[in-house]
Write a protein that holds these residues in place. Sequence first.
Motif, PDB file in Angstrom:
ATOM      1  N   THR A 269       0.839  -1.202   0.000  1.00  0.00           N
ATOM      2  CA  THR A 269       0.000   0.000   0.000  1.00  0.00           C
ATOM      3  C   THR A 269       0.874   1.252   0.000  1.00  0.00           C
ATOM      4  O   THR A 269       1.789   1.386   0.825  1.00  0.00           O
ATOM      5  N   THR A 270       0.571   2.186  -0.920  1.00  0.00           N
ATOM      6  CA  THR A 270       1.296   3.452  -0.988  1.00  0.00           C
ATOM      7  C   THR A 270       0.308   4.589  -1.222  1.00  0.00           C
ATOM      8  O   THR A 270      -0.877   4.359  -1.474  1.00  0.00           O
ATOM      9  N   PHE A 271       0.821   5.825  -1.169  1.00  0.00           N
ATOM     10  CA  PHE A 271      -0.040   7.003  -1.327  1.00  0.00           C
ATOM     11  C   PHE A 271       0.621   7.996  -2.279  1.00  0.00           C
ATOM     12  O   PHE A 271       1.818   8.272  -2.176  1.00  0.00           O
ATOM     13  N   GLN A 272      -0.168   8.551  -3.186  1.00  0.00           N
ATOM     14  CA  GLN A 272       0.358   9.430  -4.218  1.00  0.00           C
ATOM     15  C   GLN A 272      -0.204  10.850  -4.098  1.00  0.00           C
ATOM     16  O   GLN A 272      -0.980  11.161  -3.207  1.00  0.00           O
ATOM     17  N   SER A 273       0.216  11.713  -5.013  1.00  0.00           N
ATOM     18  CA  SER A 273      -0.330  13.063  -5.198  1.00  0.00           C
ATOM     19  C   SER A 273      -0.083  13.998  -4.023  1.00  0.00           C
ATOM     20  O   SER A 273      -0.918  14.838  -3.691  1.00  0.00           O
ATOM     21  N   LYS A 274       1.062  13.895  -3.381  1.00  0.00           N
ATOM     22  CA  LYS A 274       1.399  14.802  -2.288  1.00  0.00           C
ATOM     23  C   LYS A 274       1.416  16.239  -2.791  1.00  0.00           C
ATOM     24  O   LYS A 274       1.893  16.541  -3.882  1.00  0.00           O
ATOM     25  N   PHE A 275       0.867  17.148  -1.965  1.00  0.00           N
ATOM     26  CA  PHE A 275       0.788  18.558  -2.339  1.00  0.00           C
ATOM     27  C   PHE A 275       1.142  19.408  -1.126  1.00  0.00           C
ATOM     28  O   PHE A 275       0.604  19.208  -0.041  1.00  0.00           O
ATOM     29  N   GLY A 276       2.063  20.361  -1.291  1.00  0.00           N
ATOM     30  CA  GLY A 276       2.412  21.250  -0.182  1.00  0.00           C
ATOM     31  C   GLY A 276       3.554  20.712   0.666  1.00  0.00           C
ATOM     32  O   GLY A 276       4.050  19.606   0.453  1.00  0.00           O
ATOM     33  N   PRO A 277       3.976  21.488   1.671  1.00  0.00           N
ATOM     34  CA  PRO A 277       5.187  21.171   2.428  1.00  0.00           C
ATOM     35  C   PRO A 277       5.000  20.188   3.582  1.00  0.00           C
ATOM     36  O   PRO A 277       5.977  19.595   4.049  1.00  0.00           O
ATOM     37  N   GLU A 278       3.778  19.996   4.074  1.00  0.00           N
ATOM     38  CA  GLU A 278       3.629  19.158   5.269  1.00  0.00           C
ATOM     39  C   GLU A 278       3.687  17.666   4.936  1.00  0.00           C
ATOM     40  O   GLU A 278       3.582  17.252   3.786  1.00  0.00           O
ATOM     41  N   GLU A 279       3.849  16.857   5.977  1.00  0.00           N
ATOM     42  CA  GLU A 279       3.948  15.407   5.809  1.00  0.00           C
ATOM     43  C   GLU A 279       2.586  14.812   5.462  1.00  0.00           C
ATOM     44  O   GLU A 279       1.585  15.120   6.087  1.00  0.00           O
ATOM     45  N   TRP A 280       2.568  13.935   4.459  1.00  0.00           N
ATOM     46  CA  TRP A 280       1.349  13.246   4.057  1.00  0.00           C
ATOM     47  C   TRP A 280       1.467  11.762   4.410  1.00  0.00           C
ATOM     48  O   TRP A 280       2.505  11.307   4.894  1.00  0.00           O
TER      49      TRP A 280
END
Length: 366
Positions: A269-280
């Motif tokens: 399982t992974t996560f995509q489309s990070k946006f901005g400076p904070e941790e996702w």
Amino acid sequence: MYDAQMPAEKKCPVHAGEGRLSHAPSDHPSVARAKVGVILSNLGTPDATDYWSMRRYLNEFLSDRRVIDYSPWLWQPLLQLIILTKRPFSSGEAYRGIWNTEADESPLLTTTRNQAAKVAEEVQARYGDDVIVDFCMRYGNPSTKDVIERLKDQGCERIVFFPLYPQYSAPTTATACDQAFRVLMKMNWQPSIRTVSAYYDHPLYIDALAKSVERAYAGLERKPDLLVTSYHGVPQRYLMEGDPYHCQCQKTTRLLRERLGWGEDDIKTTFQSKFGPEEWLQPYTVEEVARLAEAGKKNIAIMAPAFSSDCVETLEEINEEIKESFEEAGGESFTYIPCLNDDDAHIAMMMAIIESELSGWVTRKG
């Protein structure tokens, strides 16, 4: 409302046919025969790929406090003066790479329309003209407002509102429902509304995902070393604040693995489309596929279970940016498994949910 205790001359029932009211003055507004509406709601799409179309779409999307919850006093100047002067160009380029040029629309719009058409065909066979199916977009067109008002004008006194997001999250399911409720707030005669819950663990959803994997693997000469399930990301703090999205994504992957009869090392399982400076939410797909390639997993498959329809995040981000990251790290074979889209198994799952939600509101005819 129609009251059985009300004197006969005060009642205003609708005839079985068209919308003429008995015991009503000749200038009484026409009232359509009572029906039930079903709305499939998806994320949204720009009307075109030019700068101003993209800017309108991105402005609506990125101004949503469910999506970006920073203080407007800080966020809006940054959005209006910097982000929206540049991002429409890059986003427009991404959309042009996947645009349905024949229909002159985004693939998301094409697929959602096809889903609604297939659901409507099934609904017609089971409920006749008592139920009307339509679709809307949270951002862009057809808008939630226009579709709810159109169904109301067609006589829909009750509506099943179906956000097409398998896993619940505030920036997806919640904002879609928010928009529907905002429309109701401005209506003098509000239809009753039922919102469909997240279906991340629905047996037919899991089975449809598994069948799509089995179908894809059957067409490959060699079984991939690993299947990556890439979900759209959200900030890590959402999880800490009680958003169930991360947990529901993990459960979807686990149930898919169990349905396929695989071991824990066969799926990630992974996560995509990070946006901005904070941790996702992590691991980030774009980084994880590179790590997998460096670790010897040279042949992978990837799918996006959080998306009900292929869109820019799957057709462009996964098939280009994420694929490039994998290949630059030494990966050799990258197989993208499409979203469920308008696959028959997906439509059957939608119908099972819709029938459950219609229970008590309308009787099946066939």
